[in-house]
Design a protein around this motif. Sequence first.
Motif, PDB file in Angstrom:
ATOM      1  N   GLU A  55      -4.964  16.775   4.549  1.00 41.27           N
ATOM      2  CA  GLU A  55      -3.535  16.855   4.245  1.00 41.27           C
ATOM      3  C   GLU A  55      -3.125  15.797   3.221  1.00 41.27           C
ATOM      4  OE1 GLU A  55       0.684  16.277   6.642  1.00 41.27           O
ATOM      5  OE2 GLU A  55      -1.077  16.963   7.742  1.00 41.27           O
ATOM      6  N   ARG A  56      -3.573  14.570   3.446  1.00 42.45           N
ATOM      7  CA  ARG A  56      -3.222  13.474   2.537  1.00 42.45           C
ATOM      8  C   ARG A  56      -3.884  13.649   1.173  1.00 42.45           C
ATOM      9  NH1 ARG A  56       0.497  10.689   1.816  1.00 42.45           N
ATOM     10  NH2 ARG A  56      -0.576   8.724   1.378  1.00 42.45           N
ATOM     11  N   LEU A  57      -5.081  14.199   1.155  1.00 44.59           N
ATOM     12  CA  LEU A  57      -5.768  14.443  -0.115  1.00 44.59           C
ATOM     13  C   LEU A  57      -4.947  15.390  -0.980  1.00 44.59           C
ATOM     14  CD1 LEU A  57      -8.316  14.155  -1.899  1.00 44.59           C
ATOM     15  CD2 LEU A  57      -9.275  16.115  -0.666  1.00 44.59           C
ATOM     16  N   THR A  58      -4.442  16.447  -0.366  1.00 47.64           N
ATOM     17  CA  THR A  58      -3.601  17.401  -1.098  1.00 47.64           C
ATOM     18  C   THR A  58      -2.350  16.707  -1.635  1.00 47.64           C
ATOM     19  OG1 THR A  58      -4.371  19.218   0.291  1.00 47.64           O
ATOM     20  CG2 THR A  58      -2.305  19.556  -0.895  1.00 47.64           C
ATOM     21  N   GLU A  64      -0.621  12.623  -8.139  1.00 46.93           N
ATOM     22  CA  GLU A  64      -1.261  12.263  -9.406  1.00 46.93           C
ATOM     23  C   GLU A  64      -0.922  13.274 -10.499  1.00 46.93           C
ATOM     24  OE1 GLU A  64      -2.997   9.527 -10.325  1.00 46.93           O
ATOM     25  OE2 GLU A  64      -2.282   8.811  -8.394  1.00 46.93           O
ATOM     26  N   GLU A  65      -0.911  14.532 -10.140  1.00 48.60           N
ATOM     27  CA  GLU A  65      -0.570  15.570 -11.106  1.00 48.60           C
ATOM     28  C   GLU A  65       0.878  15.411 -11.574  1.00 48.60           C
ATOM     29  OE1 GLU A  65      -0.433  20.466 -11.371  1.00 48.60           O
ATOM     30  OE2 GLU A  65      -1.513  19.484  -9.725  1.00 48.60           O
ATOM     31  N   LYS A  67       2.574  12.617 -11.622  1.00 48.78           N
ATOM     32  CA  LYS A  67       2.641  11.414 -12.461  1.00 48.78           C
ATOM     33  C   LYS A  67       2.315  11.749 -13.915  1.00 48.78           C
ATOM     34  CE  LYS A  67       1.423   7.880  -9.003  1.00 48.78           C
ATOM     35  NZ  LYS A  67       0.393   6.889  -8.590  1.00 48.78           N
ATOM     36  N   GLN A  68       1.297  12.564 -14.110  1.00 41.61           N
ATOM     37  CA  GLN A  68       0.916  12.920 -15.477  1.00 41.61           C
ATOM     38  C   GLN A  68       2.024  13.711 -16.170  1.00 41.61           C
ATOM     39  OE1 GLN A  68      -1.753  11.438 -16.748  1.00 41.61           O
ATOM     40  NE2 GLN A  68      -1.901  10.582 -14.669  1.00 41.61           N
ATOM     41  N   THR A  69       2.665  14.594 -15.401  1.00 39.73           N
ATOM     42  CA  THR A  69       3.777  15.366 -15.962  1.00 39.73           C
ATOM     43  C   THR A  69       4.934  14.442 -16.353  1.00 39.73           C
ATOM     44  OG1 THR A  69       3.197  17.277 -14.598  1.00 39.73           O
ATOM     45  CG2 THR A  69       5.431  17.212 -15.477  1.00 39.73           C
ATOM     46  N   VAL A  70       5.253  13.484 -15.483  1.00 34.47           N
ATOM     47  CA  VAL A  70       6.342  12.542 -15.747  1.00 34.47           C
ATOM     48  C   VAL A  70       6.023  11.664 -16.951  1.00 34.47           C
ATOM     49  CG1 VAL A  70       7.505  10.491 -14.822  1.00 34.47           C
ATOM     50  CG2 VAL A  70       7.212  12.522 -13.380  1.00 34.47           C
ATOM     51  N   LEU A  71       4.816  11.129 -17.008  1.00 31.95           N
ATOM     52  CA  LEU A  71       4.415  10.283 -18.135  1.00 31.95           C
ATOM     53  C   LEU A  71       4.503  11.047 -19.458  1.00 31.95           C
ATOM     54  CD1 LEU A  71       1.335   8.471 -16.550  1.00 31.95           C
ATOM     55  CD2 LEU A  71       3.469   7.384 -17.267  1.00 31.95           C
ATOM     56  N   LYS A  72       4.068  12.279 -19.442  1.00 24.22           N
ATOM     57  CA  LYS A  72       4.111  13.092 -20.658  1.00 24.22           C
ATOM     58  C   LYS A  72       5.554  13.339 -21.096  1.00 24.22           C
ATOM     59  CE  LYS A  72       2.644  17.571 -22.521  1.00 24.22           C
ATOM     60  NZ  LYS A  72       1.987  18.871 -22.214  1.00 24.22           N
ATOM     61  N   SER A  73       6.421  13.648 -20.120  1.00 23.74           N
ATOM     62  CA  SER A  73       7.819  13.922 -20.437  1.00 23.74           C
ATOM     63  C   SER A  73       8.509  12.703 -21.043  1.00 23.74           C
ATOM     64  CB  SER A  73       8.562  14.365 -19.174  1.00 23.74           C
ATOM     65  OG  SER A  73       9.941  14.505 -19.413  1.00 23.74           O
ATOM     66  N   ILE A  74       8.293  11.537 -20.440  1.00 23.17           N
ATOM     67  CA  ILE A  74       8.946  10.319 -20.943  1.00 23.17           C
ATOM     68  C   ILE A  74       8.369   9.928 -22.296  1.00 23.17           C
ATOM     69  CG2 ILE A  74       9.408   7.885 -20.475  1.00 23.17           C
ATOM     70  CD1 ILE A  74       9.271   8.534 -17.496  1.00 23.17           C
ATOM     71  N   GLN A  87       4.648   0.994 -13.681  1.00 19.70           N
ATOM     72  CA  GLN A  87       5.413   1.302 -12.464  1.00 19.70           C
ATOM     73  C   GLN A  87       5.131   2.722 -11.974  1.00 19.70           C
ATOM     74  OE1 GLN A  87       9.430   0.088 -14.065  1.00 19.70           O
ATOM     75  NE2 GLN A  87       9.622  -0.781 -12.017  1.00 19.70           N
ATOM     76  N   ILE A  88       5.089   3.657 -12.920  1.00 19.39           N
ATOM     77  CA  ILE A  88       4.831   5.050 -12.557  1.00 19.39           C
ATOM     78  C   ILE A  88       3.434   5.199 -11.970  1.00 19.39           C
ATOM     79  CG2 ILE A  88       4.460   7.367 -13.514  1.00 19.39           C
ATOM     80  CD1 ILE A  88       6.799   6.753 -15.454  1.00 19.39           C
ATOM     81  N   GLU A  89       2.464   4.578 -12.594  1.00 18.43           N
ATOM     82  CA  GLU A  89       1.086   4.687 -12.112  1.00 18.43           C
ATOM     83  C   GLU A  89       0.911   4.023 -10.751  1.00 18.43           C
ATOM     84  OE1 GLU A  89      -1.125   3.050 -15.354  1.00 18.43           O
ATOM     85  OE2 GLU A  89      -1.343   5.002 -16.364  1.00 18.43           O
ATOM     86  N   ALA A  90       1.754   3.040 -10.444  1.00 21.98           N
ATOM     87  CA  ALA A  90       1.640   2.328  -9.164  1.00 21.98           C
ATOM     88  C   ALA A  90       2.420   3.006  -8.046  1.00 21.98           C
ATOM     89  CB  ALA A  90       2.134   0.893  -9.322  1.00 21.98           C
ATOM     90  N   ALA A  91       3.268   3.992  -8.364  1.00 18.85           N
ATOM     91  CA  ALA A  91       4.073   4.668  -7.340  1.00 18.85           C
ATOM     92  C   ALA A  91       3.158   5.314  -6.303  1.00 18.85           C
ATOM     93  CB  ALA A  91       4.973   5.720  -7.984  1.00 18.85           C
ATOM     94  N   ASP A  92       3.403   5.028  -5.026  1.00 22.19           N
ATOM     95  CA  ASP A  92       2.517   5.533  -3.975  1.00 22.19           C
ATOM     96  C   ASP A  92       3.109   6.692  -3.186  1.00 22.19           C
ATOM     97  OD1 ASP A  92       4.464   4.245  -2.569  1.00 22.19           O
ATOM     98  OD2 ASP A  92       3.114   2.875  -1.505  1.00 22.19           O
TER      99      ASP A  92
END
Length: 764
Positions: A55-58, A64-65, A67-74, A87-92
């Motif tokens: 469950e946690r793996l999903t 992570e997916e 995060k990549q979308t957010v980074l690309k948008s910004i 900060q974005i990469e560290a968000a848990d």
Amino acid sequence: MNITQTLAAELSATAAQITAAVALLDEGATVPFIARYRKEATGGLDDTRLRTLQERLTYLRELEERKQTVLKSIAEQGKLSDGLKAQIEAADNKTALEDLYLPYKPKRRTKAQIARENGLQPLADSLLANPDQDPETAAQAYLSGQISDSKAALEGARAILMEQFAEDAGLIGTLREKLWREAEIHAQVVEGKEQEGQKFADYFDHREAVRTMPGHRALAVLRGRNEGILQASLKYRPDDTSITEPSGYEKIICKHFNIEDRNHPADKWLRDTVRLAWRAKIFLLLEIEALGRLKDNADTDAITVFARNLKDLLLAAPAGRLPTLGLDPGYRNGVKCAVVGDTGKLLDTAIVYLHQENNMLAALARLIKQHGVKLIAIGNGTASRETDKIAAELVRALPEAGLHKIIVSEAGASVYSASELAAREFPDLDVSLRGAVSIARRLQDPLAELVKIDPKSIGVGQYQHDVNQAQLAKSLDAVVEDCVNAVGVDVNTASAPLLARISGLNQTLAQNIVAYRDENGAFASRKALLNVPRLGEKTFEQAAGFLRINGGKEALDASAVHPEAYPVVAKMLADLNISAAGLIGNREKIKQIKPAAYTTEQFGLPTIIDILAELEKPGRDPRGKFQTAAFAEGINEISDLKPGMILEGVVSNVANFGAFIDIGVHQDGLVHISALADKFVQDPREIVKAGDVVKVKVLEIDAQRKRIALTMRLNDEPGSGTAKNAGPSENKPQRTGNTKGKPQRQEKAPTNSAMAEAFAKLKR
């Protein structure tokens, strides 16, 4: 941390264990297979931890997916700084990530955006940084064709600051957690709904700390709100102090942006902006979030309760493969009867009527004698007690038959009767009679029969229609899969629905196995399964250990020893100079085997120990010993009950607040958690589980509301207000939250439940 490190920390496991488990899951291995046959690879992770890992793996991969979308948008907006990226990469978690993304998230035009377009951002920044300016005077410099006066300019600047305050990720995170820790949920009845909403009466004026609100009460309040009976809102001022004073939340916002009352011209304007931002924008959003969080937590609690009860029910001990007469009671339409043989095959059917007692006795006696019936299964629905009385007469009249009668839950039998599966299984049988077949079979083997029914229809859930349905279905499917594989199935007698729950199989493969069996006869060995269409080597690896073949060519095929480990057993046999049939079940010979001598790179000590345990008791059933309650004679209706009676009953359901007990009347009684034992009970399942036979005392009966209060502490006295020898005070829940200046009131036992009509109203 990367996903592996995160999972290792959460599950108290090593990175190597997590890496191995993730690799196996990604390869398509099932949780039961990994937990049972890949202990060396995962370091012995059990099915519970593997389910959590899955469950946690999903979740973490989705994070992570995202995060990549957010980074690309910004980045596409040209606003991605190194600090923001870190900060974005560290968000848990997803909430923290969305907080960071909020200021950059494309959205419809807001008042703040319009104000920025009109050139008012510098005015907002200037007033925030230099409050010694007079707002009216400062605004004069920003008048334009779109901004006609200073009032409009200041409104635009305020809109910009309010949005800025509401989109500060660090600030919002602080406010969110403070609100969750301190706020109360306040439920009140909608005016004029008092009579219509009597089942929600306990919540007509209810306040409770949102953080500690039990799931069953949260779901009751939310259901009342959805049905238009209750109003529910969050109160961030539990002490009811004047709202004209700045709240602690407003003070936090002020501190965060260095806003103080220093008698500067802009101080009041800024403080008013903070107050408006909190009350009109931030609080409203955080209230929705908090109620959503409360619902999510309640869903998780309810689904956990449902899953645990379902597991207990599925793993209830079978009465055994004996000829069984199933009785589906009824008045007007009669008692539907079905006889099934020791393999579950339908042998005979009949319909008899309670008002024709002599004819009924004669017809049932004929069925019993003709088919050698040993068990009588009686559904616990309408007319069950009257039917049970007739069955008791049969038991007395036919002592030579060695009959045993048992009342069983018929929950879901009607769902099965009308299902496509039942229609395929019994195309020529009347729908009403299919229910009697199901009742008989579920006594013989509850697991084999109940897998044919949607778990949500079995009736062991708490507020099951209110919770997240996708999450519920996923959880219940996992429980069914774990239970079926824990027990294993006889591949030559199992139904397609039961086979479909085996590790690696699905409905298509299960149907193929049954079709191959029907065409070619019983499987003589596990290897023969490879002849089944579309059942390949990978599927065979996943499924073979959970499939049993009794009386086949290979003695080990009747055990849980996986075919891949047969060479290990062959070496043991050669060393002992004994046959497989001679070793299986031979405790003395098995004791002579030194497990360490047979470990290999592929099979470590855990697997060898499992093999030896299986050889000692091949195909052992993990389910307990069958037992049934002896319901009291003459107790058929709620009106037959009297306070102080001591009765035997069966635990039909377990909730976080207590256990429901079937005592042989049409309504289940409730043993509140505080009356389960003479000690503090944190979780009712520490004391009881579904299917347990227990002794209870009747404390109180509310015939009008069809509620029965019971206790398992047999020295408790009915009507004493507080149960005798109540034990630690922790068993008496107290009102939580801020009670300053108010008398404390005790928490009432919940009175609204989707699980059963019967619910006790305990006196404190």
